[in-house]
Enzyme design. Structure first.
Site, PDB file in Angstrom:
ATOM      1  N   ASN A  79       0.812  -1.205   0.000  1.00 48.12           N
ATOM      2  CA  ASN A  79       0.000   0.000   0.000  1.00 48.12           C
ATOM      3  C   ASN A  79       0.853   1.266   0.000  1.00 48.12           C
ATOM      4  OD1 ASN A  79      -3.074  -0.461   0.084  1.00 48.12           O
ATOM      5  ND2 ASN A  79      -2.168  -2.169   1.216  1.00 48.12           N
ATOM      6  N   HIS A 109      22.723  -0.867  11.424  1.00 43.54           N
ATOM      7  CA  HIS A 109      24.031  -0.236  11.581  1.00 43.54           C
ATOM      8  C   HIS A 109      24.748  -0.798  12.803  1.00 43.54           C
ATOM      9  CE1 HIS A 109      23.501   2.813   8.506  1.00 43.54           C
ATOM     10  NE2 HIS A 109      22.236   2.924   8.916  1.00 43.54           N
ATOM     11  N   ALA A 156      -1.198  -2.873  13.795  1.00 42.26           N
ATOM     12  CA  ALA A 156      -0.743  -1.547  13.381  1.00 42.26           C
ATOM     13  C   ALA A 156       0.251  -0.958  14.373  1.00 42.26           C
ATOM     14  CB  ALA A 156      -1.935  -0.617  13.220  1.00 42.26           C
ATOM     15  N   THR A 161      10.959  -7.254  16.084  1.00 41.89           N
ATOM     16  CA  THR A 161      12.402  -7.416  16.298  1.00 41.89           C
ATOM     17  C   THR A 161      12.806  -8.882  16.434  1.00 41.89           C
ATOM     18  OG1 THR A 161      12.159  -7.207  18.693  1.00 41.89           O
ATOM     19  CG2 THR A 161      12.572  -5.170  17.450  1.00 41.89           C
ATOM     20  N   LYS A 162      11.812  -9.767  16.600  1.00 41.66           N
ATOM     21  CA  LYS A 162      12.063 -11.205  16.765  1.00 41.66           C
ATOM     22  C   LYS A 162      11.092 -11.982  15.890  1.00 41.66           C
ATOM     23  CE  LYS A 162      13.758 -10.709  21.430  1.00 41.66           C
ATOM     24  NZ  LYS A 162      13.566 -10.930  22.828  1.00 41.66           N
ATOM     25  N   ARG A 176       4.971  -8.510  20.350  1.00 43.31           N
ATOM     26  CA  ARG A 176       4.918  -9.790  21.063  1.00 43.31           C
ATOM     27  C   ARG A 176       3.613 -10.473  20.669  1.00 43.31           C
ATOM     28  NH1 ARG A 176       1.642  -9.840  25.391  1.00 43.31           N
ATOM     29  NH2 ARG A 176       0.838  -7.855  26.135  1.00 43.31           N
TER      30      ARG A 176
END
Length: 187
Positions: A79, A109, A156, A161-162, A176
């Site tokens: 989208n 980074h 949303a 991160t996992k 989570r």
């Protein structure tokens, strides 16, 4: 290379690249692909973007491999105003919905050395894999090294991160698991 400005549209195999869109470099488009005005899909010589059949990349979406590869399966909807990079490789399965404003970055980074500016420390690029039948809600961010399993839903604004297991419902910062699409599997 396609770089259209103005209000014309280029039709390819019943697909369409609207005026104002930019598609250039090593880009392979499947059948019936739609690229909206202001969208950019740009791959240099050592990079590639492969887009499967029946995909849509809407207004203002950016797909830049940055030395890597971006591969979309079939029937993927990206989208408006999403950013997808491909540093460490980005693979997206079939029937995936990516809502407006999502950011998917398969790189990070390095920052550990205090004697060297962060901009000079290089980066890691593990890659991201998104399975089939996945829905990323508006403004989801997916970071390097993550796998999102088939059938998962990401709420949303989440920051992933996992890894997210198949059919999980995940939300939050960091994301989570808060539920499951399989009724017998609720946390």
């Amino acid at each position: 290379m396609f770089s259209l400005r103005g209000k014309i549209a280029l039709r390819l195999g019943r697909g369409c690249i609207e005026g104002g869109a930019r598609v250039s470099g090593r880009v392979t488009l499947g059948k019936r692909v739609f690229v909206g005005s202001g969208a950019e899909i740009v791959a240099a010589r050592n990079e590639s973007v492969v887009i499967g059949d029946d995909c849509s990349i809407l207004r203002g979406a950016l797909l830049y491999p940055y030395g890597g590869r971006i591969e979309l399966g079939q029937r993927v909807g990206i989208n408006p105003y999403c950013v997808l990079y491909g540093h460490g490789g980005l693979t997206i399965g079939n029937d995936v919905m990516i809502a407006t404003g999502c950011v998917i970055i398969p790189a990070n980074h390095n920052i550990a050395d205090l004697e060297v500016p962060m901009s000079g420390q290089g980066e890691t690029a593990k890659g991201i894999a998104i399975g089939n039948d996945v829905w990323l809600g508006a403004r989801v961010t997916v970071l390097d090294g993550v796998t999102i399993g088939d059938g998962a839903v990401i709420g949303a604004g989440a920051v992933v991160t996992k890894d997210i297991p198949p059919y999980a419902i995940a939300a939050g910062v960091p994301a989570r698991v808060i539920g499951s699409r399989r009724k017998s599997e609720t946390p």
